[in-house]
Motif scaffolding. Structure first.
Motif, PDB file in Angstrom:
ATOM      1  N   ALA A 144       4.625  -5.296  10.470  1.00 29.50           N
ATOM      2  CA  ALA A 144       3.966  -4.020  10.759  1.00 29.50           C
ATOM      3  C   ALA A 144       4.598  -2.866  10.005  1.00 29.50           C
ATOM      4  O   ALA A 144       3.899  -1.930   9.584  1.00 29.50           O
ATOM      5  CB  ALA A 144       3.997  -3.743  12.259  1.00 29.50           C
ATOM      6  N   ILE A 145       5.914  -2.925   9.805  1.00 32.76           N
ATOM      7  CA  ILE A 145       6.601  -1.829   9.128  1.00 32.76           C
ATOM      8  C   ILE A 145       6.133  -1.690   7.676  1.00 32.76           C
ATOM      9  O   ILE A 145       6.236  -0.618   7.074  1.00 32.76           O
ATOM     10  CB  ILE A 145       8.132  -2.043   9.191  1.00 32.76           C
ATOM     11  N   TYR A 146       5.595  -2.774   7.098  1.00 33.62           N
ATOM     12  CA  TYR A 146       5.120  -2.739   5.718  1.00 33.62           C
ATOM     13  C   TYR A 146       3.604  -2.883   5.613  1.00 33.62           C
ATOM     14  O   TYR A 146       3.096  -3.245   4.563  1.00 33.62           O
ATOM     15  CB  TYR A 146       5.808  -3.842   4.907  1.00 33.62           C
ATOM     16  N   ASP A 147       2.895  -2.590   6.691  1.00 34.21           N
ATOM     17  CA  ASP A 147       1.444  -2.750   6.700  1.00 34.21           C
ATOM     18  C   ASP A 147       0.755  -1.385   6.679  1.00 34.21           C
ATOM     19  O   ASP A 147       0.628  -0.733   7.714  1.00 34.21           O
ATOM     20  CB  ASP A 147       1.006  -3.531   7.938  1.00 34.21           C
ATOM     21  N   PRO A 148       0.291  -0.932   5.510  1.00 34.18           N
ATOM     22  CA  PRO A 148      -0.383   0.365   5.430  1.00 34.18           C
ATOM     23  C   PRO A 148      -1.757   0.382   6.101  1.00 34.18           C
ATOM     24  O   PRO A 148      -2.378   1.440   6.200  1.00 34.18           O
ATOM     25  CB  PRO A 148      -0.521   0.602   3.923  1.00 34.18           C
ATOM     26  N   CYS A 149      -2.229  -0.792   6.540  1.00 38.96           N
ATOM     27  CA  CYS A 149      -3.539  -0.865   7.177  1.00 38.96           C
ATOM     28  C   CYS A 149      -3.442  -1.103   8.678  1.00 38.96           C
ATOM     29  O   CYS A 149      -4.444  -1.453   9.317  1.00 38.96           O
ATOM     30  CB  CYS A 149      -4.379  -1.971   6.528  1.00 38.96           C
ATOM     31  N   LEU A 170     -12.605  14.316  -8.226  1.00 37.46           N
ATOM     32  CA  LEU A 170     -11.717  13.157  -8.132  1.00 37.46           C
ATOM     33  C   LEU A 170     -12.021  12.173  -9.260  1.00 37.46           C
ATOM     34  O   LEU A 170     -13.175  11.869  -9.545  1.00 37.46           O
ATOM     35  CB  LEU A 170     -11.879  12.448  -6.787  1.00 37.46           C
ATOM     36  N   SER A 171     -10.968  11.650  -9.880  1.00 38.95           N
ATOM     37  CA  SER A 171     -11.129  10.703 -10.976  1.00 38.95           C
ATOM     38  C   SER A 171     -10.947   9.256 -10.537  1.00 38.95           C
ATOM     39  O   SER A 171     -11.407   8.346 -11.229  1.00 38.95           O
ATOM     40  CB  SER A 171     -10.124  10.998 -12.091  1.00 38.95           C
ATOM     41  N   GLY A 172     -10.233   9.044  -9.422  1.00 38.19           N
ATOM     42  CA  GLY A 172      -9.950   7.671  -9.067  1.00 38.19           C
ATOM     43  C   GLY A 172      -9.603   7.459  -7.612  1.00 38.19           C
ATOM     44  O   GLY A 172      -9.373   8.404  -6.860  1.00 38.19           O
ATOM     45  N   PHE A 173      -9.567   6.190  -7.242  1.00 32.70           N
ATOM     46  CA  PHE A 173      -9.100   5.747  -5.929  1.00 32.70           C
ATOM     47  C   PHE A 173      -7.824   4.932  -6.118  1.00 32.70           C
ATOM     48  O   PHE A 173      -7.646   4.238  -7.135  1.00 32.70           O
ATOM     49  CB  PHE A 173     -10.135   4.866  -5.240  1.00 32.70           C
ATOM     50  N   HIS A 174      -6.972   5.017  -5.121  1.00 34.24           N
ATOM     51  CA  HIS A 174      -5.711   4.278  -5.116  1.00 34.24           C
ATOM     52  C   HIS A 174      -5.608   3.558  -3.772  1.00 34.24           C
ATOM     53  O   HIS A 174      -5.880   4.137  -2.729  1.00 34.24           O
ATOM     54  CB  HIS A 174      -4.556   5.263  -5.282  1.00 34.24           C
ATOM     55  N   PHE A 175      -5.251   2.283  -3.804  1.00 37.08           N
ATOM     56  CA  PHE A 175      -4.912   1.596  -2.549  1.00 37.08           C
ATOM     57  C   PHE A 175      -3.659   0.775  -2.780  1.00 37.08           C
ATOM     58  O   PHE A 175      -3.410   0.270  -3.870  1.00 37.08           O
ATOM     59  CB  PHE A 175      -6.073   0.720  -2.042  1.00 37.08           C
ATOM     60  N   HIS A 176      -2.854   0.678  -1.744  1.00 36.68           N
ATOM     61  CA  HIS A 176      -1.615  -0.087  -1.824  1.00 36.68           C
ATOM     62  C   HIS A 176      -1.421  -0.757  -0.469  1.00 36.68           C
ATOM     63  O   HIS A 176      -1.061  -0.113   0.508  1.00 36.68           O
ATOM     64  CB  HIS A 176      -0.439   0.830  -2.147  1.00 36.68           C
ATOM     65  N   THR A 177      -1.676  -2.072  -0.430  1.00 35.83           N
ATOM     66  CA  THR A 177      -1.648  -2.793   0.844  1.00 35.83           C
ATOM     67  C   THR A 177      -0.744  -4.021   0.815  1.00 35.83           C
ATOM     68  O   THR A 177      -0.536  -4.643   1.853  1.00 35.83           O
ATOM     69  CB  THR A 177      -3.064  -3.252   1.241  1.00 35.83           C
ATOM     70  N   LEU A 178      -0.227  -4.382  -0.352  1.00 31.31           N
ATOM     71  CA  LEU A 178       0.520  -5.620  -0.478  1.00 31.31           C
ATOM     72  C   LEU A 178       2.024  -5.379  -0.382  1.00 31.31           C
ATOM     73  O   LEU A 178       2.512  -4.274  -0.604  1.00 31.31           O
ATOM     74  CB  LEU A 178       0.210  -6.306  -1.819  1.00 31.31           C
ATOM     75  N   CYS A 179       2.749  -6.453  -0.063  1.00 32.94           N
ATOM     76  CA  CYS A 179       4.210  -6.422  -0.024  1.00 32.94           C
ATOM     77  C   CYS A 179       4.717  -7.809  -0.387  1.00 32.94           C
ATOM     78  O   CYS A 179       4.563  -8.749   0.394  1.00 32.94           O
ATOM     79  CB  CYS A 179       4.718  -6.006   1.354  1.00 32.94           C
ATOM     80  N   GLU A 246       8.909  -4.326  -7.634  1.00 34.71           N
ATOM     81  CA  GLU A 246       9.713  -5.540  -7.598  1.00 34.71           C
ATOM     82  C   GLU A 246       9.444  -6.431  -8.804  1.00 34.71           C
ATOM     83  O   GLU A 246      10.373  -7.037  -9.353  1.00 34.71           O
ATOM     84  CB  GLU A 246       9.440  -6.310  -6.309  1.00 34.71           C
ATOM     85  N   ALA A 247       8.191  -6.542  -9.232  1.00 34.80           N
ATOM     86  CA  ALA A 247       7.860  -7.457 -10.324  1.00 34.80           C
ATOM     87  C   ALA A 247       8.573  -7.082 -11.614  1.00 34.80           C
ATOM     88  O   ALA A 247       8.832  -7.949 -12.459  1.00 34.80           O
ATOM     89  CB  ALA A 247       6.352  -7.494 -10.545  1.00 34.80           C
ATOM     90  N   VAL A 248       8.909  -5.822 -11.784  1.00 35.47           N
ATOM     91  CA  VAL A 248       9.586  -5.389 -13.008  1.00 35.47           C
ATOM     92  C   VAL A 248      11.005  -5.951 -13.063  1.00 35.47           C
ATOM     93  O   VAL A 248      11.460  -6.417 -14.107  1.00 35.47           O
ATOM     94  CB  VAL A 248       9.608  -3.855 -13.101  1.00 35.47           C
ATOM     95  N   ALA A 249      11.714  -5.912 -11.951  1.00 34.54           N
ATOM     96  CA  ALA A 249      13.124  -6.323 -11.942  1.00 34.54           C
ATOM     97  C   ALA A 249      13.383  -7.522 -11.045  1.00 34.54           C
ATOM     98  O   ALA A 249      14.523  -7.780 -10.668  1.00 34.54           O
ATOM     99  CB  ALA A 249      14.004  -5.154 -11.517  1.00 34.54           C
TER     100      ALA A 249
END
Length: 384
Positions: A144-149, A170-179, A246-249
């Motif tokens: 739950a601590i990492y769940d933006p939904c 507005l030019s775009g939409f952003h969503f971030h739901t994964l961890c 995370e994927a970068v490093a």
């Protein structure tokens, strides 16, 4: 089973505690991300919240299109040290900081319609591109601590909160739901985005899939990710952004530590090895997530003959890294090597109990290490 066994030459030389990033491992990840950009035309940004070791920015900026910031200081860091596109998102921008942000960033993502209405006109007047973070209301994880939904999440506008006549500009939409997840949860989330927000997508220029993508992890479903990207490009004519941290490093860095003391006795379930590295101070996600960090040449309890609770040298009773077993007994002065410590560790560490921050070191492609930075008493004082 032993998760990994690694005995680099630099381990004997590096003073502990120390975060150590290896260039060859960083480049391995960056090559994967560059290949994704070349095949699909997407733009990959470094999410600095996970990895902001700016001495690596000249290298990373040769592979990625820019950086993503969560606030003023990260935005300035990217502007001064990274170059390229500079995106910023905050759950709530501050009036006192916004004029300075306008100097640094080219893309602003607002968290709500009220934030968009309050700050959007100034960003547009300054020639910036503006986006809205949306909440697909589709959870893909159990933490739950990492769940933006989650039901009480403050992150992103729900479709019921959108006003069509207020989206102009507005030019775009952003969503971030994964961890720390694969492409399959992304594909499912994208279905939810289209279901709820599809009618708005054709009027936009870009969509940002956010972070949490473990793109550089072994076994990641790259064809499915590329299918998701092309779906947005072909169906809606959108430029696609991803902003992994995370994927970068991932697996590019380590935390070297030394055993300071071994506490044992007949009434104890097992010996405790006290280290000069602390879970609470130097790897707080071990407590917060919680998770068990990988440790070279170790196994779970019972996997090898000699088991120890590894703990930090603070007064916090719960400053425990976890139970690890070894083929041979640990000894005072022995060095241990924790894996996957480049991400989040350096940006979340702290000086609780007056613990010194670990040194930061970098190992080049030839295996030669150098100290990037040391921290002392003045660094401790500046946090008080």
């Amino acid at each position: 089973m032993v998760e990994f066994s690694y005995h680099p030459d630099w381990l004997a030389e590096v003073p502990t505690p120390a975060y150590v990033v290896e260039e060859k491992r960083l480049i391995h990840n960056l090559e994967i991300l560059r290949g994704l950009q070349e095949r699909t035309g997407c733009h990959v940004l470094l999410a600095q919240k996970a990895f902001s070791m700016y001495s690596c920015y000249p290298l990373i900026s040769r592979y990625l299109k820019g950086a993503a910031a969560s606030g003023l200081f990260e935005a300035r860091l990217a502007y001064e040290e990274f170059g390229g596109e500079n995106h910023v998102f905050s759950p709530a921008f501050q009036e006192k900081e916004f004029p300075e942000l306008l100097k640094y960033c080219d893309h602003f993502v607002f968290n709500s319609m009220s934030q968009w209405k309050r700050f959007g006109p100034r960003a547009l007047a300054a020639g910036k591109e503006c986006g809205l973070r949306i909440n697909p209301e589709y959870s893909t994880q159990e933490h739950a601590i990492y769940d933006p939904c989650s039901p009480l999440s403050r992150l992103g506008a729900r479709v019921s909160e959108l006003e069509a006549d207020s989206l102009e500009g507005l030019s775009g939409f952003h969503f971030h739901t994964l961890c720390e997840q694969g492409a399959e949860p992304l594909a499912a989330t994208l279905e939810a985005v289209e279901k709820r927000f599809g009618r708005y997508l054709t009027g936009l220029k870009w969509i940002n899939f956010g972070g949490g993508h473990h793109i550089t992890r072994d076994g990641y479903n790259m064809p499915l990710l590329e299918k998701c990207i092309r779906r947005m490009q072909d169906k809606y004519g959108l430029k696609v952004y991803l902003e992994p941290g995370e994927a970068v490093a991932l697996n590019a860095g380590f935390l070297a530590a030394t055993v300071l003391e071994i506490i044992e006795g007949p009434e104890r379930d097992m010996p405790v090895a006290v280290l000069d590295a602390s879970a609470a101070c130097h790897m707080p996600d071990v407590i917060e997530m919680p998770y068990r960090p990988p440790l070279s040449d170790s196994d779970v309890e019972g996997g090898q003959p000699y088991a120890y609770m590894l703990a930090g040298a603070t007064c916090l009773a719960g400053d425990n890294i976890g139970v690890f077993s070894f083929a041979e007994p640990l000894r005072v002065g022995q060095k241990l090597l924790f894996g996957d410590m480049a991400i989040y560790t350096m940006v979340k560490n702290n000086t609780f109990n007056g613990m010194a921050l670990p040194d930061i070191a970098y190992v080049d492609k030839q295996g030669v290490w150098k100290k990037v930075r040391s921290f002392g008493y003045e660094d401790f004082k500046c946090r008080l």
